[in-house]
Scaffold this active site. Structure first.
Site, PDB file in Angstrom:
ATOM      1  N   ASP A  42       5.193   7.917   0.775  1.00 35.87           N
ATOM      2  CA  ASP A  42       4.723   6.534   0.675  1.00 35.87           C
ATOM      3  C   ASP A  42       5.027   5.961  -0.698  1.00 35.87           C
ATOM      4  O   ASP A  42       5.394   4.797  -0.846  1.00 35.87           O
ATOM      5  CB  ASP A  42       3.215   6.475   0.919  1.00 35.87           C
ATOM      6  N   LEU A  92      -7.778  -0.538   8.591  1.00 36.08           N
ATOM      7  CA  LEU A  92      -9.054  -0.507   7.877  1.00 36.08           C
ATOM      8  C   LEU A  92      -8.846  -0.633   6.377  1.00 36.08           C
ATOM      9  O   LEU A  92      -7.886  -0.094   5.832  1.00 36.08           O
ATOM     10  CB  LEU A  92      -9.762   0.824   8.147  1.00 36.08           C
ATOM     11  N   GLU A 125     -18.310   8.226  10.744  1.00 34.51           N
ATOM     12  CA  GLU A 125     -17.622   9.150  11.660  1.00 34.51           C
ATOM     13  C   GLU A 125     -16.290   9.549  11.034  1.00 34.51           C
ATOM     14  O   GLU A 125     -15.784   8.846  10.161  1.00 34.51           O
ATOM     15  CB  GLU A 125     -17.370   8.461  13.006  1.00 34.51           C
ATOM     16  N   LYS A 127     -12.420  10.022  10.176  1.00 34.28           N
ATOM     17  CA  LYS A 127     -11.188   9.256  10.415  1.00 34.28           C
ATOM     18  C   LYS A 127     -10.141  10.272  10.865  1.00 34.28           C
ATOM     19  O   LYS A 127      -9.725  11.139  10.097  1.00 34.28           O
ATOM     20  CB  LYS A 127     -10.736   8.562   9.127  1.00 34.28           C
ATOM     21  N   ASP A 129      -6.701  11.847  11.880  1.00 34.14           N
ATOM     22  CA  ASP A 129      -5.331  11.578  11.444  1.00 34.14           C
ATOM     23  C   ASP A 129      -4.362  11.777  12.610  1.00 34.14           C
ATOM     24  O   ASP A 129      -3.710  12.796  12.750  1.00 34.14           O
ATOM     25  CB  ASP A 129      -4.962  12.516  10.286  1.00 34.14           C
ATOM     26  N   ARG A 148      -0.199   1.210  19.020  1.00 34.04           N
ATOM     27  CA  ARG A 148      -0.611   0.122  18.153  1.00 34.04           C
ATOM     28  C   ARG A 148       0.560  -0.806  17.834  1.00 34.04           C
ATOM     29  O   ARG A 148       0.409  -2.016  17.746  1.00 34.04           O
ATOM     30  CB  ARG A 148      -1.173   0.712  16.859  1.00 34.04           C
ATOM     31  N   GLU A 185      -8.060   7.486  19.065  1.00 30.02           N
ATOM     32  CA  GLU A 185      -6.986   8.193  18.378  1.00 30.02           C
ATOM     33  C   GLU A 185      -6.437   9.331  19.229  1.00 30.02           C
ATOM     34  O   GLU A 185      -7.202  10.163  19.725  1.00 30.02           O
ATOM     35  CB  GLU A 185      -7.558   8.765  17.066  1.00 30.02           C
ATOM     36  N   TYR A 237     -13.231   5.552  19.837  1.00 32.60           N
ATOM     37  CA  TYR A 237     -14.128   5.120  18.760  1.00 32.60           C
ATOM     38  C   TYR A 237     -14.260   3.604  18.604  1.00 32.60           C
ATOM     39  O   TYR A 237     -14.969   3.125  17.738  1.00 32.60           O
ATOM     40  CB  TYR A 237     -13.704   5.733  17.419  1.00 32.60           C
ATOM     41  N   LYS A 325     -11.574   7.545   2.078  1.00 31.96           N
ATOM     42  CA  LYS A 325     -10.555   8.594   2.187  1.00 31.96           C
ATOM     43  C   LYS A 325     -10.937   9.848   1.401  1.00 31.96           C
ATOM     44  O   LYS A 325     -11.556   9.758   0.340  1.00 31.96           O
ATOM     45  CB  LYS A 325      -9.224   8.071   1.639  1.00 31.96           C
ATOM     46  N   CYS A 430      25.887  32.995   5.582  1.00 32.10           N
ATOM     47  CA  CYS A 430      24.614  33.630   5.892  1.00 32.10           C
ATOM     48  C   CYS A 430      24.274  34.679   4.831  1.00 32.10           C
ATOM     49  O   CYS A 430      25.090  35.549   4.549  1.00 32.10           O
ATOM     50  CB  CYS A 430      24.704  34.267   7.275  1.00 32.10           C
ATOM     51  N   CYS A 433      24.459  38.336   6.761  1.00 29.08           N
ATOM     52  CA  CYS A 433      25.680  38.962   7.282  1.00 29.08           C
ATOM     53  C   CYS A 433      26.946  38.395   6.658  1.00 29.08           C
ATOM     54  O   CYS A 433      28.042  38.898   6.895  1.00 29.08           O
ATOM     55  CB  CYS A 433      25.747  38.837   8.794  1.00 29.08           C
ATOM     56  N   CYS A 454      23.777  30.256  10.987  1.00 35.52           N
ATOM     57  CA  CYS A 454      24.718  31.355  10.814  1.00 35.52           C
ATOM     58  C   CYS A 454      25.541  31.509  12.084  1.00 35.52           C
ATOM     59  O   CYS A 454      25.003  31.513  13.179  1.00 35.52           O
ATOM     60  CB  CYS A 454      23.943  32.648  10.546  1.00 35.52           C
ATOM     61  N   CYS A 460      25.099  39.569  13.041  1.00 33.23           N
ATOM     62  CA  CYS A 460      24.137  39.260  11.980  1.00 33.23           C
ATOM     63  C   CYS A 460      22.860  40.083  12.175  1.00 33.23           C
ATOM     64  O   CYS A 460      22.171  39.955  13.187  1.00 33.23           O
ATOM     65  CB  CYS A 460      23.801  37.776  11.977  1.00 33.23           C
TER      66      CYS A 460
HETATM   67  S1  IVH Z   1     -11.779   2.005  13.739  1.00 36.13           S
HETATM   68  C1  IVH Z   1     -11.566  -2.296  13.864  1.00 36.13           C
HETATM   69  N1  IVH Z   1     -12.383   4.549  13.654  1.00 36.13           N
HETATM   70  O1  IVH Z   1      -7.364   4.483  11.263  1.00 36.13           O
HETATM   71  C2  IVH Z   1     -11.511  -0.883  13.466  1.00 36.13           C
HETATM   72  N2  IVH Z   1     -10.142   3.906  13.188  1.00 36.13           N
HETATM   73  O2  IVH Z   1      -6.609   2.682   9.085  1.00 36.13           O
HETATM   74  C3  IVH Z   1     -10.357  -0.198  14.060  1.00 36.13           C
HETATM   75  N3  IVH Z   1      -8.638   5.782  12.784  1.00 36.13           N
HETATM   76  O3  IVH Z   1      -5.427   2.277  13.148  1.00 36.13           O
HETATM   77  C4  IVH Z   1     -10.233   1.200  13.728  1.00 36.13           C
HETATM   78  N4  IVH Z   1     -10.127   7.383  13.045  1.00 36.13           N
HETATM   79  O4  IVH Z   1      -5.603   4.668  13.938  1.00 36.13           O
HETATM   80  C5  IVH Z   1     -11.409   3.624  13.499  1.00 36.13           C
HETATM   81  N5  IVH Z   1     -13.027   6.773  13.672  1.00 36.13           N
HETATM   82  C6  IVH Z   1     -12.080   5.852  13.523  1.00 36.13           C
HETATM   83  C7  IVH Z   1     -10.747   6.202  13.221  1.00 36.13           C
HETATM   84  C8  IVH Z   1      -9.803   5.195  13.055  1.00 36.13           C
HETATM   85  C9  IVH Z   1      -8.855   7.108  12.794  1.00 36.13           C
HETATM   86  C10 IVH Z   1      -7.327   5.170  12.476  1.00 36.13           C
HETATM   87  C11 IVH Z   1      -6.836   4.178  13.499  1.00 36.13           C
HETATM   88  C12 IVH Z   1      -6.583   2.910  12.731  1.00 36.13           C
HETATM   89  C13 IVH Z   1      -6.473   3.407  11.336  1.00 36.13           C
HETATM   90  C14 IVH Z   1      -6.883   2.320  10.365  1.00 36.13           C
END
Ligand code: IVH
Length: 734
Positions: A42, A92, A125, A127, A129, A148, A185, A237, A325, A430, A433, A454, A460
């Site tokens: 990133d 978010l 709750e 998040k 991945d 999405r 997710e 969620y 995060k 290789c 070998c 190889c 080998c």
């Molecule tokens: S709520 C309006 N809850 O995070 C709120 N998102 O950065 C919509 N994600 O695109 C999202 N766990 O892919 C929500 N417990 C959770 C989540 C969650 C993972 C992801 C989701 C979203 C991204 C936003």
């Protein structure tokens, strides 16, 4: 190439540079959003975007129509229909520190300033991945599912989402709105990720970098049966468009989703203060490594929907939610050397050997460098110019375990690079070998394979040893007591060179005994050295050893007539995993038949004139068979093996007491839970006859979505028609 500072670019250079950046950033967008396989970090991406912006600021009239600053993300991948989300899918806001969380809550208090006694509640709750999906239910039926995409428009991946067990096809319970888009997710567990990696490695298939990207790739498959084989999971969620609020609060709404048949996070709680939220953050963080899947933070949401609505949105983000995060777990260490490992199919895999370092509580000593391209990528000034990371022996590197079990190098500390460090030169031969190692051109894409391989195949040693290990492994011949350790010993002592030699070990009993005894001696000596104690009872060890040997020989003999599918898989032909081996066994029935067709196919100019068209077998497999059976060196090995081993012809076990025994069945339309050939095989196993067209003789029509004329004809003839689920129930497979 070193980059010129923006201030010193001429207008001509700036125009060139903007053109290059537009193309480069578009390519990275595509890799990230469409292929889910980003090739730069990133930070590197941001650096490119910043440079683009800086140049545009200096030369505003050079702003291009296709400038990256004009667009966000990438358009949906071609090939899937587009879906406009009835309510956009948001992202978010992020919080990194406790202070950020306090600020978030303060903002809320200020916003609702006039309601002095207002009691704002929150949910907390994990998040997850993975990647988000939106699932539309009408009258309780799952009708459409989408990715999405760019938030406004995603891709229609309904068929693939239907293969996910956690996603109900029809909602359970009652009280659901007439129409509701459930959001959540899609993710892959570590266990599934590791299993997939192993399956892929066993057939020389592609490399998978992490569970998230793999989950994303799995969802974008053209063939839903591929998605199904990936065993993805889903947590609900949130929701998008709905004809009625599921409940007055976020917490209760998600609980309802659970009642309707969705999986919801067991770690979701309600909280009222910053302290409660941060507490929960730490509690979830503590459980992070034992969850079995990646999470990268904790999401806080305002609980009362009425307050969510009042607080509203800023561009693309709700004001009423924030993602707190986790800090990435990172540590610095040095690269001591770079080793090349050679796999069964000859892949050269670079591994960095590190000075041991603890990252997130686990000692990391090795880290994969993926492939040749990955180890390139910085110019002499330490500027990223290409994909990957320019790692050199002696470099100081930052290692990360971002929640995942798999450590990776995030960056090289270029300031600390020893003056003598030179770019790593990937070997073109290789290391085991000495045969040339080449990069193949992928026939489908025309692109060079990222991995060097190889070409030594049978000569080998590394490939030979891996092949042997594969041959005796669980899904293959599964010879008890002949694990990787014994294979290594027998190979290195010259007792077993190819699979056939395993079956003649009994004839060489004295040599086998000697090899085993020598290893015992060696191990005892090492133990002694380590403990400083003297050895006792060596004879006893050797006697037990003889007993074990009889068992081993018996286990080997027990596998002289393996099932055909196991035998085909055991051969270790590229791209032929257990499933494909089973399909081939079913099709060809005997090994002689397969070898015959394989050889003919290898000789034919156009393989399709010889090789039958089989559901589930594509050009990749056909070409792999051509390579294998067309290679004369394999003939001798195979002949020697077949002199020892006699694979059982594949016989379908036909049962005659099933409900469908003796009936004539026709399948039509799209089957969603199995392929046509699987369905056919299943019916035949149960004693039914499968026909291609409907007639007066047809007893049963199994019709999936999209069924046409056959369905109509069946109706006219009064033939019983059932759907796939009913079929599965009837044959006891539901
Ligand atoms: S709520 C309006 N809850 O995070 C709120 N998102 O950065 C919509 N994600 O695109 C999202 N766990 O892919 C929500 N417990 C959770 C989540 C969650 C993972 C992801 C989701 C979203 C991204 C936003």
């Amino acid at each position: 190439m070193s980059e010129k500072p923006v201030e010193s670019l001429s207008k001509g250079e700036a125009a060139e540079e903007l053109k290059r950046l537009a193309a480069e950033i578009a390519e990275h967008d595509r890799r990230y959003h469409t292929e889910d396989a980003p090739t730069i970090s990133d930070a590197e991406y941001d650096a490119l975007a910043r440079r683009n912006l800086a140049i545009e600021e200096r030369f505003p009239d050079l702003l291009r129509d296709d400038s990256p600053s004009r667009r966000v993300g990438a358009p949906p991948a071609e090939g899937f229909a587009k879906v406009r989300h009835a309510v956009p899918m948001l992202s978010l806001a992020k919080a990194y520190t406790d202070q950020d969380v306090t600020d978030f809550i303060e903002r809320g208090r200020r916003f609702f300033d006039r309601d002095k006694d207002l009691d704002i509640a929150f949910t907390a709750e994990p998040k997850i991945d993975g990647l988000s999906a939106s699932l539309r239910y009408e009258n309780g039926m799952f009708v459409q599912g989408a990715t999405r995409g760019d938030g406004a428009v995603g891709e229609d991946i309904t068929a693939n989402l239907k293969t996910i067990v956690d996603i109900p096809k029809t909602l359970k319970g009652s009280g659901w709105p007439e129409t509701i888009e459930i959001r959540g997710e899609v993710y892959m567990t570590y266990a599934e990720f590791e299993a997939l990696k192993q399956r892929s490695a066993a057939v020389g298939g592609q490399d998978y970098v992490n569970p998230r990207n793999t989950a994303a790739g799995s969802l974008r498959q053209k063939d839903p049966s591929v998605t199904a084989s990936r065993n993805l999971k889903f947590f609900a969620y949130a929701w998008g468009y709905t004809t009625a609020d599921p409940a007055p609060t976020q917490f209760e709404a998600v609980r309802k989703f659970g009642e309707w048949g969705f999986k919801i996070s067991p770690l979701m709680v309600r909280a009222r203060s910053v302290e409660d939220l941060i507490d929960q953050y730490h509690r979830i963080e503590e459980q992070r490594s034992s969850l079995g899947y990646d999470i990268d933070g904790v999401v806080y949401k305002v609980d009362q929907l009425e307050l969510q609505r009042r607080w509203g949105f800023v561009t693309g983000e709700p004001r009423w939610a924030v993602a707190h995060k986790f800090p990435a777990e990172q540590a610095m260490t040095t690269v001591e050397k770079i080793d090349i490992q050679v796999g069964r199919t000859g892949t050269l895999a670079p591994v960095a050997r590190l000075a041991p370092i603890t990252v997130g509580g686990v000692v990391v000593e090795n880290v994969t460098l993926h492939n040749e391209d990955y180890i390139k990528g910085f110019d002499s000034n330490g500027q990223p110019i290409r994909d990957g990371i320019d790692v050199r022996i002696g470099d100081t590197v930052v290692i990360q375990r971002a929640g995942d079990v798999i450590p990776q190098i995030v960056s090289v500390v270029v300031d600390k690079r020893p003056a003598a460090a030179v770019p790593y030169e990937f070997p073109h031969s290789c290391p085991v070998c000495g045969s040339p190692a080449t990069r193949e051109i992928n026939e489908k894409t025309g692109k060079e394979d990222s991995r060097r391989r190889c070409t030594g195949e049978l000569i080998c040693a590394a490939q030979a040893i891996e092949r042997l290990r594969h041959f005796v492994s669980r899904g293959a011949l599964d010879i008890e007591g002949l694990g990787a350790e014994n294979i290594d010993l027998f190979f290195n002592s010259g007792l077993v060179k190819t699979a056939a030699d395993i079956f003649t070990l009994r004839d060489r009993r004295p040599a086998v005994t000697r090899a085993l005894a020598e290893r015992r001696e060696e191990q005892a000596r090492l133990r002694e050295e380590a403990s400083g104690k003297t050895r006792k009872n060596v004879r006893g060890v050797e006697e037990r050893n003889y007993e074990g040997l009889d068992k081993l020989f018996a286990a080997i003999d027990a596998r002289r007539e393996p099932e055909l599918d196991r035998f085909i898989f055991a051969l270790g032909i590229r791209h032929i995993g257990e499933t494909t081996a089973a399909v081939l066994a079913r099709q060809f029935s005997t090994i002689e038949e397969l070898i015959g067709v394989g050889k003919e196919t290898a000789k034919a100019e156009d393989p399709h004139t010889v090789f039958p068209s089989i559901n589930g077998i594509g050009d990749t497999v056909i070409n792999a068979l051509r390579d294998f059976f067309g290679n004369e060196r394999n003939d001798d090995v195979l002949d020697a093996l077949l002199a020892q081993v006699h694979p059982k012809p594949y016989v379908m076990e036909i049962s005659d007491d099933s409900e469908v025994a003796g009936k004539t069945i026709v399948f039509t339309g799209t089957l969603e839970k199995m392929t046509r050939s699987e369905a056919k095989a299943m019916a035949e196993r149960l004693g039914a006859k499968v026909a291609g067209s409907v007639s007066a003789k047809t007893d049963l029509l199994v019709a999936g979505p999209g069924a046409g004329s056959k369905l109509k004809l069946a109706g006219e003839l009064g033939v019983e028609v059932i759907d796939e689920d009913t079929w599965l129930q009837r044959v006891g497979k539901a």
